[in-house]
Scaffold this motif. Sequence first.
Motif, PDB file in Angstrom:
ATOM      1  N   ASP A 109       0.820  -1.205   0.000  1.00 16.68           N
ATOM      2  CA  ASP A 109       0.000   0.000   0.000  1.00 16.68           C
ATOM      3  C   ASP A 109       0.862   1.267   0.000  1.00 16.68           C
ATOM      4  OD1 ASP A 109      -2.633   1.435   1.995  1.00 16.68           O
ATOM      5  OD2 ASP A 109      -2.597   0.940  -0.134  1.00 16.68           O
ATOM      6  N   TRP A 110       2.026   1.164   0.666  1.00 14.85           N
ATOM      7  CA  TRP A 110       2.926   2.297   0.769  1.00 14.85           C
ATOM      8  C   TRP A 110       3.972   2.314  -0.338  1.00 14.85           C
ATOM      9  CZ3 TRP A 110       3.324   6.144   4.668  1.00 14.85           C
ATOM     10  CH2 TRP A 110       2.278   6.112   5.586  1.00 14.85           C
TER      11      TRP A 110
ATOM     12  N   ILE B  18       5.440  -0.067  -3.858  1.00  9.87           N
ATOM     13  CA  ILE B  18       5.411  -1.252  -4.718  1.00  9.87           C
ATOM     14  C   ILE B  18       6.819  -1.480  -5.236  1.00  9.87           C
ATOM     15  CG2 ILE B  18       4.499  -2.218  -6.860  1.00  9.87           C
ATOM     16  CD1 ILE B  18       2.015  -0.431  -6.401  1.00  9.87           C
TER      17      ILE B  18
ATOM     18  N   GLU C  43       4.627  19.464 -18.974  1.00 10.52           N
ATOM     19  CA  GLU C  43       3.182  19.429 -18.734  1.00 10.52           C
ATOM     20  C   GLU C  43       2.567  18.150 -19.292  1.00 10.52           C
ATOM     21  OE1 GLU C  43       1.165  22.989 -19.916  1.00 10.52           O
ATOM     22  OE2 GLU C  43       2.089  24.171 -18.322  1.00 10.52           O
TER      23      GLU C  43
ATOM     24  N   GLU D 145      -0.040  12.973 -18.476  1.00  8.70           N
ATOM     25  CA  GLU D 145      -0.199  11.554 -18.824  1.00  8.70           C
ATOM     26  C   GLU D 145       0.075  10.637 -17.644  1.00  8.70           C
ATOM     27  OE1 GLU D 145       1.013  11.826 -23.534  1.00  8.70           O
ATOM     28  OE2 GLU D 145       2.246  10.627 -22.175  1.00  8.70           O
TER      29      GLU D 145
ATOM     30  N   LEU E  63      -4.027   9.541 -14.373  1.00  4.54           N
ATOM     31  CA  LEU E  63      -4.107   8.435 -13.419  1.00  4.54           C
ATOM     32  C   LEU E  63      -5.219   8.690 -12.407  1.00  4.54           C
ATOM     33  CD1 LEU E  63      -2.747   6.013 -11.893  1.00  4.54           C
ATOM     34  CD2 LEU E  63      -1.362   7.687 -10.754  1.00  4.54           C
TER      35      LEU E  63
ATOM     36  N   SER F 286      13.132   9.060   2.138  1.00  2.99           N
ATOM     37  CA  SER F 286      12.653   8.578   0.837  1.00  2.99           C
ATOM     38  C   SER F 286      11.159   8.819   0.661  1.00  2.99           C
ATOM     39  CB  SER F 286      12.951   7.090   0.685  1.00  2.99           C
ATOM     40  OG  SER F 286      12.300   6.372   1.703  1.00  2.99           O
ATOM     41  N   LEU F 287      10.498   9.217   1.724  1.00  5.11           N
ATOM     42  CA  LEU F 287       9.062   9.446   1.602  1.00  5.11           C
ATOM     43  C   LEU F 287       8.651  10.656   2.431  1.00  5.11           C
ATOM     44  CD1 LEU F 287       6.157   8.625   0.769  1.00  5.11           C
ATOM     45  CD2 LEU F 287       6.113   7.131   2.764  1.00  5.11           C
ATOM     46  N   LEU F 288       8.019  11.600   1.769  1.00  9.69           N
ATOM     47  CA  LEU F 288       7.389  12.700   2.491  1.00  9.69           C
ATOM     48  C   LEU F 288       5.952  12.759   2.018  1.00  9.69           C
ATOM     49  CD1 LEU F 288       7.396  15.045   4.439  1.00  9.69           C
ATOM     50  CD2 LEU F 288       8.366  16.496   2.665  1.00  9.69           C
TER      51      LEU F 288
ATOM     52  N   SER G 289      -3.927   4.754  -4.912  1.00  8.90           N
ATOM     53  CA  SER G 289      -3.051   4.055  -3.966  1.00  8.90           C
ATOM     54  C   SER G 289      -1.706   4.758  -3.881  1.00  8.90           C
ATOM     55  CB  SER G 289      -2.876   2.606  -4.435  1.00  8.90           C
ATOM     56  OG  SER G 289      -1.514   2.255  -4.496  1.00  8.90           O
ATOM     57  N   LEU G 290      -1.219   4.934  -2.660  1.00  5.62           N
ATOM     58  CA  LEU G 290       0.060   5.632  -2.484  1.00  5.62           C
ATOM     59  C   LEU G 290       1.195   4.886  -3.167  1.00  5.62           C
ATOM     60  CD1 LEU G 290       1.920   7.773  -1.190  1.00  5.62           C
ATOM     61  CD2 LEU G 290       2.041   6.311   0.824  1.00  5.62           C
ATOM     62  N   GLY G 291       1.192   3.570  -2.980  1.00  9.74           N
ATOM     63  CA  GLY G 291       2.254   2.766  -3.577  1.00  9.74           C
ATOM     64  C   GLY G 291       2.314   2.941  -5.083  1.00  9.74           C
ATOM     65  N   PHE G 292       1.168   2.925  -5.704  1.00  9.50           N
ATOM     66  CA  PHE G 292       1.111   3.072  -7.153  1.00  9.50           C
ATOM     67  C   PHE G 292       1.491   4.483  -7.557  1.00  9.50           C
ATOM     68  CE2 PHE G 292       0.298   1.331 -11.129  1.00  9.50           C
ATOM     69  CZ  PHE G 292      -0.395   2.240 -11.916  1.00  9.50           C
TER      70      PHE G 292
ATOM     71  N   ARG H 138       3.501   6.455  -6.075  1.00 13.40           N
ATOM     72  CA  ARG H 138       4.953   6.633  -5.958  1.00 13.40           C
ATOM     73  C   ARG H 138       5.672   6.082  -7.185  1.00 13.40           C
ATOM     74  NH1 ARG H 138       6.755   4.652  -0.184  1.00 13.40           N
ATOM     75  NH2 ARG H 138       8.723   5.645  -0.729  1.00 13.40           N
ATOM     76  N   LEU H 139       5.146   4.990  -7.713  1.00 11.53           N
ATOM     77  CA  LEU H 139       5.737   4.444  -8.941  1.00 11.53           C
ATOM     78  C   LEU H 139       5.610   5.442 -10.082  1.00 11.53           C
ATOM     79  CD1 LEU H 139       4.507   0.742  -9.111  1.00 11.53           C
ATOM     80  CD2 LEU H 139       6.825   1.540  -8.692  1.00 11.53           C
ATOM     81  N   LYS H 140       4.417   6.004 -10.206  1.00 14.03           N
ATOM     82  CA  LYS H 140       4.185   6.939 -11.318  1.00 14.03           C
ATOM     83  C   LYS H 140       4.970   8.231 -11.136  1.00 14.03           C
ATOM     84  CE  LYS H 140       1.765   5.910 -14.238  1.00 14.03           C
ATOM     85  NZ  LYS H 140       2.030   5.029 -15.388  1.00 14.03           N
TER      86      LYS H 140
ATOM     87  N   GLU I 116       8.433   7.637 -12.140  1.00 17.33           N
ATOM     88  CA  GLU I 116       8.505   7.605 -13.599  1.00 17.33           C
ATOM     89  C   GLU I 116       8.535   9.012 -14.177  1.00 17.33           C
ATOM     90  OE1 GLU I 116       5.437   5.480 -16.090  1.00 17.33           O
ATOM     91  OE2 GLU I 116       5.971   3.911 -14.642  1.00 17.33           O
TER      92      GLU I 116
END
Lengths: 273, 222, 130
Positions: free
Chosen positions: A94-95, A97, C14, C19, C24, C78-80, C109-112, C114-116, C119
């Motif tokens: 959740d935090w 992936i 932009e 995108e 998302l 690594s996370l704020l 979702s936070l996890g998702f 963060r991935l985006k 990217e």
Amino acid sequence: MAEKNDGTVTVEVEKRLEDLFREEGESFDFLEEAGDSEDSSVELEVSPDFLEDNGNLDHSPPRELEETSGFEEDGSGLDPSPLKDLKTIVLSIDWEINDEDMTRFIEQVETLKLVYEEDRVILLFLQILGSLGKYIKANKGNSHPNAIKVLNSVYTSLEKVLLQKDMTAAEKEKILLVEVQRFKELEEQVALKRAAAQGKKASKMAQEAKGNNMVPKEKSRPADNKAEGVSRPDINRMAPHEAFAYALEEIKQMIKAEFKSLRAELKLWREGQ
Amino acid sequence: MRFPGKGHRSPRKHCPERYLILAFVNLKKKEVQVKVVYYGPGRGGKTTNLEYIYKRFNKRIKTEMVTIKTHGDRTLFFDFLPFDIGKIKGYDVKIQLYTVPGQVKYDSTRRLVLRGVDAVVFVADSMKVRREKNILALKNLQKNLLSYKKSIFKIPLVLQYNKIDLADQGIPILSYETLEKDLNSQLKAPSFEASAMSGDNVVQTMKQIISMTMRSLQRDLK
Amino acid sequence: MEYSLGQEELDVIEEVLQEDLIDLGVNCVFLIDMAGNVIANLDNGQIEHDIYSLAALAAGNFGAVSEMAKIIGEDEFSLLFHKGEKESIHFSKVMPDFLLVTIFGKETSLGFLRLKVAEAAGKIKNLLEP
């Protein structure tokens, strides 16, 4: 010398400032007004301990969360729960992936499958979770945004079904069906997304004048994903045991199709290099 | 320029050229953002300057003021007052006034807020008991500017000798000459006596610093 | 380090933000420099936040947190991320000079995210530091 160069800007600025900040009448007595007027300024008052106590900063996945997205507090407690390890990983995902956690997730699901191989309902839940896990691990940022939501939803339902002692078989099946439906909808969304992405890619490649033999492959891929869905019976009209058998078979097909698509995509990508 | 009011001094007429390396020009949006930081010892009147401007003009300049302060009304992080002054040479000019926390213990925070600064108003406290604090704060400003490779001698700077109204209440205050000698003998920046509480020379200080800052814009607004 | 951002670069930025993030489902995203200046900002059309104040605070917040990290011996966190009831806010450094701030609702979702964000940050970095 400086005056000559900046004349126009300075004049314009000074005139503008004069217009904006004209002070009519006597000097404004700030103190008197302070009590009367509504203070519409935004104030963030913090305690002197602000700098020491900032609970929002945490870069490690929390082990105990009072509130997490998608999870309901069912009060049934977790210890000693067979899902304890899986829950920890799901909370972690959740935090963040990452490969490590997704691998652990998939492994944990496999472990639980062995434990519950006699229980068809639980097994189905786990198969869906496994499929989702593999999809997200393989696609990461390119996964469909709903994938992780469905994963959370399926997990929550699994937890409910497993941990609530007084649930009847029929109730469990009902919950499972809802998740199966959700999973199927996701699968369609993924197929659509893939088709759209390939459409973009195909036109790009066509512009770069690649060979014709790529096109038929791409055209056939969305059809592959939908092949088993051409004549889809209404799952809601079946008897429960039939529905499960059907759902189980469908999921197996979906997983196969998923891997087939992934392999094809990899091949395309390699050829495009 | 003449500034009416009791005992107020006009700014020095012959200030050495103070130029500016502009932090931010958005060519696409045709926008210029100018960051002005009010700096000085604790309780010197930096926040009061902004509060005066806000309370007096917020409707006209359509702004909201952001303050991050402690329960004791001391600035904890910064105060922030942004407003547009409209189009100058085709560019939308946005002024951002900031204050820093003045207390000695907030040096890191002061340095943070100073990042990207284009111009400084140094608000000195005219109270006699604050003489040393003024000097220390000015040295602190110089040090923190240096950490961003900016020179206190080159950045647009205006000195404000605040709280002159206290003289009427019998509180010993430093004379203009003393303050000039302590703080402005080398800098030779424009300086104003002021009273942020009553608003005397608050707007004039601000106008002066904006004017000075915009002078350098000419080069960049082509 | 100095950057020169012309119209072309800003357009690409932009596009990336649109995108990778807005499409998302993110409600609002802005790219700022560490002094709190807004470089680009996009939203889903339903946002009326005061972006300039947010940007100033975001830069200050991030700056303060970075100092805290150094004091406790960390290079950086690594996370704020600040979680709200309806809206949450996530900060991500993009190169040493910029900050990408995203505001998103419960459905993301936070996890998702963060991935985006990672990217998008990568793409912006490639654009500005080829």
